[in-house]
Write a protein that holds these residues in place. Structure first.
Motif, mmCIF file in Angstrom:
data_model
loop_
_atom_site.group_PDB
_atom_site.id
_atom_site.type_symbol
_atom_site.label_atom_id
_atom_site.label_comp_id
_atom_site.label_asym_id
_atom_site.label_seq_id
_atom_site.Cartn_x
_atom_site.Cartn_y
_atom_site.Cartn_z
ATOM 1 N N CYS A 261 0.829 -1.223 0.000
ATOM 2 C CA CYS A 261 0.000 0.000 0.000
ATOM 3 C C CYS A 261 0.860 1.268 0.000
ATOM 4 O O CYS A 261 2.065 1.213 0.264
ATOM 5 C CB CYS A 261 -0.894 0.009 1.240
ATOM 6 N N ASP A 262 0.198 2.392 -0.285
ATOM 7 C CA ASP A 262 0.834 3.703 -0.098
ATOM 8 C C ASP A 262 0.815 3.938 1.422
ATOM 9 O O ASP A 262 -0.199 4.346 1.988
ATOM 10 C CB ASP A 262 0.019 4.756 -0.863
ATOM 11 N N THR A 419 -1.698 -1.247 -3.807
ATOM 12 C CA THR A 419 -1.471 -0.550 -5.078
ATOM 13 C C THR A 419 -1.587 -1.522 -6.252
ATOM 14 O O THR A 419 -1.358 -1.154 -7.398
ATOM 15 C CB THR A 419 -0.076 0.126 -5.102
ATOM 16 N N ASN A 439 -8.056 2.345 -1.064
ATOM 17 C CA ASN A 439 -7.063 3.421 -0.904
ATOM 18 C C ASN A 439 -7.692 4.756 -0.506
ATOM 19 O O ASN A 439 -7.213 5.827 -0.876
ATOM 20 C CB ASN A 439 -6.220 3.590 -2.173
#
Ligand code: NAD
Length: 480
Positions: A261-262, A419, A439
């Protein structure tokens, strides 16, 4: 002591019962107002007023109806500061939050449906060389709207605005725990020139005023948001009377965090999705599943950041976590923290009542609480707590976390952090949930369907879906 009034047939009035309930300010623990403890006759009067108003309201040109709803929206914004202060005092949420989120959204709800109704059409189905079907969508008549305490004016208006826009007349009840902004709304409706009887707001207990609304034979539909148990009670009473039902109920939402993930965006958003509004949003992600490679890092960073969230006076601009809504609710939350300990959980942060001094000494505060070491199927992870309490759990595979996520009776919303586009799309499809955020969290487009599956409810609000709920389709078939 200030006494709220019911809003029936265009007028502010005292309850026929002559009885009142105490209204508490959660941040001080003090009674600061009284609300009508309305009964059956108050509801009967409200329904009679709504019935009387229905022919003119439903036949009014839609542009005119739209203009009145637009005026209500504008008045809410004009009164932003006053309404935000009232919402905060009544509910315990920070004033800045009510000012940034609750009240602007209430105005937006009216604005959205004032305009949506101008674009709401119905279907026609041609049978080639034979006939034409067209479907009328008429308002239902008198409908009931019943809402909870966590986002008082926001959720109250989310029901009332589409019901009115579609041409119905409404009998509504806000939560008896947070009635103040609904009362102030009744003043604004009078100022906006809403015709008498079109909207009637009856205050009081769910078991009295609420039950009288849902069982009234003239009430054609019930739009309810609240707990799953209450939803079941309403369904049991209203279903045999063949009322239309929209039930927006409880949740126990998973927040699923994959290692790809971010990370920074995930961390700051997870802080919000865990603790915003003291964790008292039906969409909060209270079960946090983290892929093992980043579990330890997440745990350290999350605890560190959550520890900085200031619990304090809702009036202070640096307060991040205000008071929870009531003493019984505070006790419920604390009892779940004790349960988590009994079930073998480790409290990484918080775990207790928070002490806030000054005039908030007797207020109902709970520390932001993070718990680890619990199995996905223990009671703490299965039952709705609805406070600033989250659990964190590691996982290794997609299949495993999917099973954990879907293991609860609820299915309102879920959040997925990754992502990987393929994973995001495929995994989201498999989640048993009415709403999935990928997200992001609580990113709302009011045109989209809103609601839950399983024990989180029946039906959808939002967009044109709710206008379909608040109208009756009638098909007319004409053979040439
Ligand atoms: P609640 O069910 O106790 O009360 C909700 C409303 O129903 C109140 O106005 C109450 O007076 C009324 N009511 C109670 N008993 C009734 C009866 N027998 N007949 C008719 N009306 C009755 O819920 P609450 O404690 O106010 O709110 C918290 C719950 O709401 C949580 O479970 C939360 O998840 C849920 N919620 C769901 C959504 C959603 O969109 N799904 C949104 C917000 C809150």
């Amino acid at each position: 002591m200030f006494q709220l009034k019911n809003y029936i047939n265009g007028e502010l009035c005292t309850p026929d019962t002559g009885e009142y309930l105490d209204n508490y300010e959660p941040s001080t623990g003090k009674v600061y107002a009284q609300i009508p403890n309305s009964g059956q006759t108050d509801v009967q009067k409200a329904v009679a007023a709504a019935e009387k108003a229905f022919p003119a309201w439903s036949m009014m040109p839609v542009e005119k109806r739209s203009a009145i709803l637009g005026k209500i929206s504008a008045l809410i914004l004009e009164n932003l500061d006053r309404l935000a202060a009232a919402e905060s005092k009544d509910n315990g949420k920070p004033v800045w939050l009510a000012k940034q989120v609750d009240i602007p959204r209430a105005a937006k709800n009216f604005h959205f449906y004032a305009t949506a109704i101008l674009h709401f059409g119905s279907e026609a189905n041609a049978m080639t060389n034979k006939a034409i079907n067209y479907t009328l969508r008429d308002p239902l008549g008198v409908v009931a709207c019943i809402s909870p305490w966590n986002l008082p004016l926001y959720l109250f208006s989310w029901k009332i605005a589409p019901a009115l826009a579609a041409g119905n007349c409404v009998v509504a009840k806000p939560s008896e725990v947070t009635p103040m902004t609904a009362y102030l709304l009744s003043e604004l409706c009078i100022e906006a020139g809403l015709p008498a009887g079109v909207l009637n707001i009856v205050h009081g207990l769910g078991t009295h005023a609420g039950a009288a609304m849902t069982t009234h034979p003239k009430v054609k539909a019930v739009s309810f948001t609240g707990g799953t148990q209450t939803g079941a009670t309403i369904a049991k009473l209203a279903a045999p009377m063949f009322k239309k039902l929209s039930l927006e109920l409880g949740g126990k939402n998973p927040n699923i965090i994959f290692a790809d993930c971010d990370y920074d965006k995930m961390l700051s958003t997870t802080l919000r999705s865990s603790f915003a509004n003291q964790g008292q949003i039906c969409l909060c992600g209270s079960r946090i599943f983290v892929e093992r490679p980043i579990y330890e890092k997440f745990k350290k960073d999350f605890v560190q950041k959550a520890a900085l969230l200031k619990v304090g006076d809702p009036k202070a601009s640096d307060t991040k976590i205000g008071a929870v809504v009531s003493k019984p609710h505070q006790e419920k939350i604390l009892s779940y923290i004790e349960l988590a300990k009994e079930e073998g959980g480790t409290i990484l942060l918080g775990g207790q009542q928070a002490k806030v001094g000054g005039e908030c000494t007797e207020g109902y505060f709970v520390q932001p609480t993070i718990i680890e070491g619990l199995a996905h199927d223990c009671r703490t992870n299965q039952e709705e707590i609805f406070g600033p309490v989250v659990t964190i759990m590691p996982f290794d595979t997609e299949d495993e976390v999917l099973e954990y996520a879907n293991s609860v009776r609820y299915g309102l919303s879920a959040t997925v952090w990754t992502t990987n586009l393929n994973r995001a799309t495929q995994f989201s499809q498999k989640l048993e949930s009415g709403i999935v955020w990928v997200n992001c969290w609580l990113l709302r487009d009011l045109r989209t369907p809103f609601g839950g599956v399983k024990d989180s409810g029946v039906g959808r609000e939002g967009g044109f879906e709710v206008l379909r709920f608040f109208t009756e389709p009638k098909n007319i078939c004409i053979e040439y």
